[in-house]
Design an enzyme around this catalytic site. Structure first.
Site, mmCIF file in Angstrom:
data_model
loop_
_atom_site.group_PDB
_atom_site.id
_atom_site.type_symbol
_atom_site.label_atom_id
_atom_site.label_comp_id
_atom_site.label_asym_id
_atom_site.label_seq_id
_atom_site.Cartn_x
_atom_site.Cartn_y
_atom_site.Cartn_z
ATOM 1 N N GLY A 13 0.814 -1.208 0.000
ATOM 2 C CA GLY A 13 0.000 0.000 0.000
ATOM 3 C C GLY A 13 0.849 1.260 0.000
ATOM 4 C CG ASN A 14 -1.199 5.003 0.294
ATOM 5 O OD1 ASN A 14 -1.253 4.749 -0.902
ATOM 6 N ND2 ASN A 14 -2.218 5.540 0.950
ATOM 7 C CB CYS A 132 2.776 8.694 10.904
ATOM 8 S SG CYS A 132 0.987 8.876 11.148
ATOM 9 C CB SER A 163 -1.929 10.909 3.310
ATOM 10 O OG SER A 163 -2.229 11.326 4.628
ATOM 11 N N GLY A 165 -4.435 5.183 4.205
ATOM 12 C CA GLY A 165 -4.921 4.008 3.503
ATOM 13 C C GLY A 165 -5.698 3.083 4.422
ATOM 14 N N PRO A 166 -6.135 1.923 3.906
ATOM 15 C CG PRO A 166 -7.014 0.401 2.376
ATOM 16 C CD PRO A 166 -5.982 1.482 2.505
ATOM 17 N N GLY A 167 -4.911 0.311 5.903
ATOM 18 C CA GLY A 167 -4.193 -0.131 7.094
ATOM 19 C C GLY A 167 -4.216 0.909 8.195
ATOM 20 N NE ARG A 169 -9.080 5.979 5.038
ATOM 21 C CZ ARG A 169 -9.700 7.143 5.130
ATOM 22 N NH1 ARG A 169 -10.666 7.308 6.025
ATOM 23 N NH2 ARG A 169 -9.351 8.149 4.348
ATOM 24 C CG ASN A 171 -3.571 -0.616 12.221
ATOM 25 O OD1 ASN A 171 -4.238 -1.608 12.462
ATOM 26 N ND2 ASN A 171 -2.516 -0.661 11.430
#
Length: 315
Positions: A13-14, A132, A163, A165-167, A169, A171
């Site tokens: 992913g991103n 992040c 910015s 991605g599914p991961g 969101r 988490n």
């Protein structure tokens, strides 16, 4: 010893794709060995394939079946907190080092400018890069705590929803829990709290972070100097990391004491407010995605330190 350490990235992913591009463009110590995903149509896998990197859409099982697997020394996990334990079991079981970019936090937290030396002098087999928001804000908390006791620290990380991605969101809960713990364990605060905001604004806004610390000191200049020095250190690997405005100070006396969440006593001291923005390098997503850039840059810096040690020990 000359050469590079081969790396694999799980998660196309991103974050995984941005990290791949950084390794291929910038690293003198790492070489892309494989890109791993679960969606055969993902842009990250297609891009890796075009760049000549071995790919699989069969997840960690597919990685272990690639011819390059025995040569891989470091594996980055850019999937999700839920998927990480299974990936970690296989990677460490094969004697390879795992660098975790999810909030799973199986291994010790590492923020390069704060505590990398503590964990990399002896190679750890699983290292967690916090989040992040943690990579952006924990250096500021640590900068305050190295000159004064920090009773409480609170961070708010605001990122563009485009910015995330599914991961990311999936988490959100793990993000807040992991970052809150790391604010204390790495940043040095007695108590910590983290909030993440996915901003839907169009056009997308750059990553913004706010850090509040309640410190037991009256020396504003010592705090200011420590924060400014820390920002310069982070800029060494994230050039777009900067103050948005001047550091703010407010003396909190007995008449305006702050009630710290989870603590009965009311606290006084110097309230330090730091407002940051993080501009990305634009390697994969546009420059507003500073949340990607600081995470992948921190992971790359950590991996290169590990690779340097691995190459030296192989001589």
């Amino acid at each position: 010893m000359s050469g590079k350490i081969k790396a694999a990235i799980i998660g196309s992913g991103n974050i995984g794709t941005d990290l791949m591009i950084k390794i291929m463009r910038n690293s003198k110590l790492l070489e892309m060995g494989a890109m791993v995903g679960i969606d055969p149509q993902s842009d990250g896998l297609a891009r890796a394939d075009r760049l000549g990197v071995a790919v699989t859409h069969e997840g960690i099982k597919g990685l272990t079946q690639l011819p390059v697997w025995p040569e891989i020394g470091i594996v980055f996990d850019a999937t999700s907190a839920g998927a990480h334990p299974g990936n970690d079991e296989i990677v460490r079981g094969a004697g390879k080092i795992m660098i975790d970019l999810t909030p799973a936090a199986i291994g010790p937290y590492v923020v390069p400018v704060v505590n990398m030396d503590d964990h990399l002098d002896q190679i750890q087999m699983n290292i967690n890069m916090v989040t992040c928001g943690g990579q952006a804000t924990i250096p500021i908390v640590a900068a305050v705590s190295r000159v004064a006791e920090v009773s409480y620290a609170e961070i708010v990380a605001s990122i563009s929803s485009r910015s995330a991605g599914p991961g990311t969101r999936a988490n959100i809960d793990e993000f807040t829990e992991t970052t809150s713990r790391a604010i204390c364990e790495v940043g040095g605060a007695k108590k910590g709290k983290a909030v993440i905001v996915l901003n839907p604004a169009e056009p997308p806004l750059i990553m913004r972070d706010t850090v509040y610390c309640l410190a037991k000191t009256t020396d504003r200049e010592a705090v200011r100097r420590s924060i400014e020095a820390m920002i310069a250190e982070v800029q060494d690997y994230v050039p777009g990391y900067r103050l948005k405005q001047d550091i703010q100070f407010e003396t909190i006396g007995d008449n305006a004491a702050v009630r710290i969440p989870g603590v009965d006593d009311r606290a006084t001291g110097l309230k330090v407010s730091v407002f940051l923005e993080v501009e990305g390098a634009g390697h994969y997503l546009p420059k507003y995605a500073g949340n990607l850039d600081i995470m992948t840059s921190a992971a790359l810096k950590t991996a290169e330190r590990l690779a340097q040690r691995m190459l030296a020990e192989a001589v």
